[in-house]
Write an enzyme that holds these catalytic residues in place. Structure first.
Site, PDB file in Angstrom:
ATOM      1  CD  GLU A  20      -3.294  -0.243   0.550  1.00  0.00           C
ATOM      2  OE1 GLU A  20      -3.133   0.848  -0.051  1.00  0.00           O
ATOM      3  OE2 GLU A  20      -4.390  -0.820   0.610  1.00  0.00           O
ATOM      4  N   GLY A  49      -8.527   2.877  14.121  1.00  0.00           N
ATOM      5  CA  GLY A  49      -7.536   3.436  13.221  1.00  0.00           C
ATOM      6  C   GLY A  49      -6.877   4.682  13.784  1.00  0.00           C
ATOM      7  CG  ASN A  84      -9.768   2.676  -0.427  1.00  0.00           C
ATOM      8  OD1 ASN A  84      -8.634   3.113  -0.523  1.00  0.00           O
ATOM      9  ND2 ASN A  84     -10.014   1.380  -0.278  1.00  0.00           N
ATOM     10  CG  ASP A  93      -7.458   0.301  -2.714  1.00  0.00           C
ATOM     11  OD1 ASP A  93      -6.887   1.166  -2.033  1.00  0.00           O
ATOM     12  OD2 ASP A  93      -7.576  -0.876  -2.327  1.00  0.00           O
TER      13      ASP A  93
END
Length: 347
Positions: free
Chosen positions: A75, A137, A209, A258
């Protein structure tokens, strides 16, 4: 004088015509009986290109660097001022550095933050978004050597942070990946340059996202993973959309939008996770091209998550992993429509 044919003959002719139409719809299929469905070259693979995107300008990316023989989830690729490519192993939270001569090193060791999206501050600090196991998160920042870890957005703020991008003033936008397609709890938020204030810009999204900014900073782009949408937000200021400024610019087919990047012409590149390709849009959100990853027609390299443009060039580096497919995790290379947009890190 000839009379009308009997109803049975009319019905038979009608059925024959329908059978012919069914057999030829979408093109003739070899070795198929009339009226039977069968796979052709456009539909045989696991992720066929949707009909509306088949005629787009397309290129096939080339392997550039094999990160791992295992299918680890890559990522967040981002370039720093030294020309190093930083990215993450989101499964372990590691932040990795790949030098221009392709030497790989670990910047931040494995952790419980599940660090994914990255953005680099002008002072060199690396800001990393963590999903926290999709429960708690956070956003943290570290020095270029990985030291001096600081919390920017704490886990108790309640976000599942996915990605982030700086604006020209040093504030940044981040996405909150919470929710589902029928229970949208996520959104896009702005953090002021002093890191003291967080403001919702586009709430009520299903698994927000990717996030990116136009070259002039006046348009915010957001992908909604849970509902397959690309949002365009025209801004009055950093946190205020214009009166008619929030629109759905595009609805994707198949899995799933994404992370994304913008080039210096304002084109938007969206990684399609589960399809092994990048879909490119112009500054108005109209599809203009695509980059296909090798092996996608056979089900390989489908987990394409993100990409980065090398500063000063049109080199597009795409990160993906093959899951359990046996081809590991790879960085692929292609050429973009235009050169990289100078980001806050390089201004």
């Amino acid at each position: 004088m000839t009379g009308k044919p009997p109803r049975s003959r009319v019905l038979a002719r009608t059925l024959l015509v329908l059978a012919c139409l069914m057999g030829t719809a979408g093109g003739t299929l070899a070795d198929e009986a009339p009226g039977a469905l069968g796979y052709d070259a456009r539909t045989r693979g696991p992720v066929p290109i949707p009909p509306g995107e088949r005629d787009l300008q397309s290129v096939v990316a080339q392997p550039w660097f094999k990160v791992s023989e295992a299918g680890i989830p890559l990522e967040g690729p981002s370039f720093d001022r030294a020309g190093d490519l930083l990215f993450t192993d989101a499964g372990t939270g590691r932040v990795l550095r790949l030098t221009p001569d392709r030497r790989l090193a670990t910047v931040v060791p494995a952790n419980a933050l599940n660090l994914g999206g990255l953005a680099i501050h002008r002072d060199g600090r690396i800001f990393a978004a963590g999903t926290g196991g999709f429960r708690r998160g956070s956003i943290v920042s570290v020095r270029p050597d990985g030291s001096d870890l600081r919390t920017v957005i704490a886990p108790d703020a309640g976000h599942v942070v996915n990605d982030l991008v700086f604006d020209a003033q040093g504030g940044f936008y981040f996405t909150d990946f919470r929710g589902t397609s029928t229970d949208p709890k996520g959104g896009a938020y702005y953090v002021t340059p002093d890191l003291g204030t967080v403001t919702a810009v586009l709430p009520n999204l299903a698994m927000a996202n990717g996030v990116a900014l136009s070259p002039d900073g006046k348009t915010l782009w957001i992908t909604e993973f849970g509902r397959n949408l690309l949002h365009r937000v025209d801004l009055v200021d950093a946190t205020t959309p214009t009166p008619l400024g929030t629109t759905v610019a595009y609805q994707f087919t198949g899995p799933a939008p994404d992370s994304m990047r913008v080039d210096s012409d304002g084109n938007i590149y969206v990684a399609l996770y589960g399809q092994g390709r990048i879909l490119a849009f112009n500054r108005n959100g109209i599809p203009i091209g695509q980059v296909l990853l090798p092996g996608r027609d056979d089900g390989h390299n489908l987990n394409s998550t993100s990409m980065a443009l090398r500063p000063g060039t049109d080199d597009l580096l795409i990160v993906t992993n093959d899951g359990a497919g046996g081809q590991g995790s790879t960085i692929f290379h292609a050429r973009a429509f235009a050169k990289a947009l100078p980001l806050f890190s390089h201004r």
